[in-house]
Design an enzyme around this catalytic site. Structure first.
Site, PDB file in Angstrom:
ATOM      1  N   LYS A  21       0.702  -1.179   0.035  1.00 61.07           N
ATOM      2  CA  LYS A  21      -0.145   0.078  -0.033  1.00 61.07           C
ATOM      3  C   LYS A  21       0.694   1.123  -0.171  1.00 61.07           C
ATOM      4  O   LYS A  21       0.711   2.218  -0.792  1.00 61.07           O
ATOM      5  CB  LYS A  21      -0.978  -0.046   1.221  1.00 61.07           C
ATOM      6  N   GLY A  94      -4.840   8.028   6.248  1.00 63.69           N
ATOM      7  CA  GLY A  94      -3.890   8.720   6.773  1.00 63.69           C
ATOM      8  C   GLY A  94      -3.018   9.202   5.514  1.00 63.69           C
ATOM      9  O   GLY A  94      -2.329  10.476   5.794  1.00 63.69           O
ATOM     10  N   ARG A 122      -7.897  11.943  13.396  1.00 62.01           N
ATOM     11  CA  ARG A 122      -6.878  11.509  13.350  1.00 62.01           C
ATOM     12  C   ARG A 122      -5.762  12.850  13.395  1.00 62.01           C
ATOM     13  O   ARG A 122      -6.223  13.776  12.950  1.00 62.01           O
ATOM     14  CB  ARG A 122      -6.312  10.602  12.392  1.00 62.01           C
ATOM     15  N   SER A 165       8.181   9.174  11.937  1.00 62.51           N
ATOM     16  CA  SER A 165       6.977   9.180  10.999  1.00 62.51           C
ATOM     17  C   SER A 165       7.284   9.206   9.702  1.00 62.51           C
ATOM     18  O   SER A 165       7.581  10.410   8.902  1.00 62.51           O
ATOM     19  CB  SER A 165       5.925  10.239  11.332  1.00 62.51           C
ATOM     20  N   GLN A 167       5.181   9.112   7.160  1.00 60.91           N
ATOM     21  CA  GLN A 167       4.175   9.876   6.317  1.00 60.91           C
ATOM     22  C   GLN A 167       4.726  11.384   6.314  1.00 60.91           C
ATOM     23  O   GLN A 167       4.568  12.347   5.634  1.00 60.91           O
ATOM     24  CB  GLN A 167       2.698   9.898   6.852  1.00 60.91           C
ATOM     25  N   ASP A 313       2.609  -0.495  11.701  1.00 64.15           N
ATOM     26  CA  ASP A 313       1.459  -1.067  11.333  1.00 64.15           C
ATOM     27  C   ASP A 313       1.109  -2.577  11.710  1.00 64.15           C
ATOM     28  O   ASP A 313      -0.024  -2.864  11.561  1.00 64.15           O
ATOM     29  CB  ASP A 313       1.503  -0.698  10.147  1.00 64.15           C
ATOM     30  N   LYS A 340      -3.692   5.910  15.531  1.00 64.35           N
ATOM     31  CA  LYS A 340      -3.831   5.175  14.201  1.00 64.35           C
ATOM     32  C   LYS A 340      -5.299   5.083  13.819  1.00 64.35           C
ATOM     33  O   LYS A 340      -6.121   6.036  14.261  1.00 64.35           O
ATOM     34  CB  LYS A 340      -3.285   3.901  14.321  1.00 64.35           C
ATOM     35  N   ARG A 344      -5.227   1.897  18.930  1.00 61.25           N
ATOM     36  CA  ARG A 344      -4.975   0.379  18.602  1.00 61.25           C
ATOM     37  C   ARG A 344      -4.675  -0.257  20.112  1.00 61.25           C
ATOM     38  O   ARG A 344      -4.728  -1.493  20.312  1.00 61.25           O
ATOM     39  CB  ARG A 344      -3.695   0.138  17.506  1.00 61.25           C
ATOM     40  N   ARG A 385      -6.842  -3.501  10.295  1.00 62.92           N
ATOM     41  CA  ARG A 385      -5.554  -4.322  10.951  1.00 62.92           C
ATOM     42  C   ARG A 385      -5.965  -4.989  12.017  1.00 62.92           C
ATOM     43  O   ARG A 385      -5.798  -6.130  12.392  1.00 62.92           O
ATOM     44  CB  ARG A 385      -4.334  -3.683  11.086  1.00 62.92           C
TER      45      ARG A 385
END
Length: 432
Positions: A21, A94, A122, A165, A167, A313, A340, A344, A385
């Site tokens: 992904k 995200g 988020r 991070s 991202q 993840d 997330k 989680r 997930r």
């Protein structure tokens, strides 16, 4: 959508899980911003990646496909995007929102990024702050989506990430393509480096040192052929299942083993998993291997904090592995898990408790006491997930496991139920 998974069974055979992904998102983004045509094979056709494709179509990029993992992108160059006529909907992704924020920060037009209810909860401040430091004009709802982005002239910065991070790092580097001068990002710990690898693959000059990447604005990207390897995050559910289910022997083909993504393999191996990498090779600048996994008896461990960013993840699956292990498993320095798709730590702890496992939460982790899974009902809180991890938990449960709110599995792994049944999991999809 709910899953009802019967207890017991084994996972056997050969599988290829869908394309990665993270790489799929970046292939679409850089292909759209490149000059010339980019052809992608092995693309993940999940809802998250489709949202990224739709966003670039809304900005005037011609994209053919996707069809069976194939996509052709007619790039418009870094300065060729057009103003979208409506807010760009990132759905549950995200990655799409944060990376698109980096691209849009340097455009000459105004735009808006929104998403579903989960994504709007988020935190986006971590990407807004460095982009504003570069000159971006972004307003938000108390650091959350929707994001309103005005046209701006950007300047390069030397930014030290307060937390690891990929991202945020990627968003800053993408904004740096449009910035005057030099943009550098310093990480506190290694994170996935798909953006850096792919920028170089598209012909952009990038300077790298350990934990640091720099680029100069004003260059150009050249269209490429991209072969997306299978997603190690998707493979993780099968690594988990074949490890915890007796008499399992499963081969996962063509899986990306980028060293910034293999923390889950190291963690499971430290716990006693039997995971072997074969046919090691490189495809499109990314290391790839076939992975054989067989049943193993797991032991609880203290997970080294240095591995947390390399498996961020995969922790829902790691929590289930810990529940099936002898002794205790401690997770620390993982506060990122609380922001997330769901919290989680809290959701996994609640789900495991409902299956008879003792879990002690902390602000940045948990202590999981291995035991016997009784079966019962688990609420995934719309987190794909978590839903898939608890589906695999049924391989070791005494009674069926019912998993609520599984629609979002389509965001990252739409063929999961089919492949899981093919491997040996007794999973039914139920529309209540």
């Amino acid at each position: 959508m709910q899953y009802l998974v019967q207890p017991g069974g084994a996972l056997r055979g050969r599988l290829r899980v869908p394309g990665d992904k993270s790489i799929s998102h970046r292939a679409v983004i850089l292909g759209a911003l490149a000059e010339g045509v980019t052809e992608v094979r092995g693309l993940l056709e999940g809802a998250d990646v489709l949202a990224t494709i739709a966003a670039f179509r809304a900005m005037g990029v011609e994209i053919e496909g996707p069809r069976e993992g194939w996509l052709r992108i007619h790039g418009v160059g870094l300065r060729g995007l057009q103003a979208p006529q409506a807010p760009l909907d990132c759905g549950n992704s995200g990655t799409a929102m944060r990376l698109l924020a980096g691209v849009l920060a340097g455009q000459p037009f105004a735009s808006s990024l929104t998403g579903d209810e989960s994504l709007q909860r988020r935190p986006m401040g971590r990407v807004i702050d460095p982009l504003q430091a570069m000159g971006a004009r972004i307003t938000s709802k108390e650091g959350r989506a929707p994001l309103q982005i005005e046209g701006a002239t950007l300047h390069g910065i030397d930014y030290v990430l307060p937390m690891a991070s990929a991202q945020v790092k990627s968003a800053i580097l993408l904004a740096g393509l449009y910035a005057e001068g030099r943009t550098c990002v310093q990480e506190p710990a290694p994170t996935r480096d798909h953006s850096e690898r792919m920028l170089r693959g598209f012909g952009y000059t990038l300077e790298q040192e350990p934990l640091r990447a720099c680029l100069q604005g004003g260059g150009a990207l050249q269209g490429q052929a991209i072969d997306v390897p299978a997603d190690i995050s998707s493979a993780t559910f099968f690594l988990l299942g074949a490890t915890i289910a007796p008499d399992s022997d499963l081969l996962l083909e063509n899986v990306g083993i980028n060293p910034t993504r293999t923390g889950v393999i190291e963690i499971l191996t430290r716990m006693g998993a039997r995971i072997d990498l074969t046919q090691l090779r490189e495809v499109g600048g990314e290391p790839v291997a076939d992975i054989r996994v067989r049943s193993a008896k797991l032991q609880g461990i203290d997970i080294p904090p240095r591995l947390v960013p390399l498996a961020i993840d995969e922790f829902p699956a790691i929590f289930v592995a810990a529940a099936c292990a002898e002794g205790q498993t401690r997770v620390r320095e993982a506060a990122e898990l609380r922001v997330k798709e769901s919290d989680r730590i809290a959701v996994m702890a609640a789900g495991l408790r409902s299956l008879g496992i003792k879990v002690e939460e902390s602000a940045d982790g948990a202590l999981i006491h291995g035991g016997s899974l009784t079966g019962g009902t688990v609420d995934s809180h719309g987190d794909h997930r978590i839903a898939m991890s608890f589906a695999m938990a049924a391989l070791r449960s005494q009674e069926p496991i019912q998993i609520l709110d599984c629609e979002n599995v389509a965001t990252s792994f739409p063929t999961f139920p089919e492949l899981a049944r093919q491997a040996g999991l007794d999973l039914a999809q139920v529309n209540p």
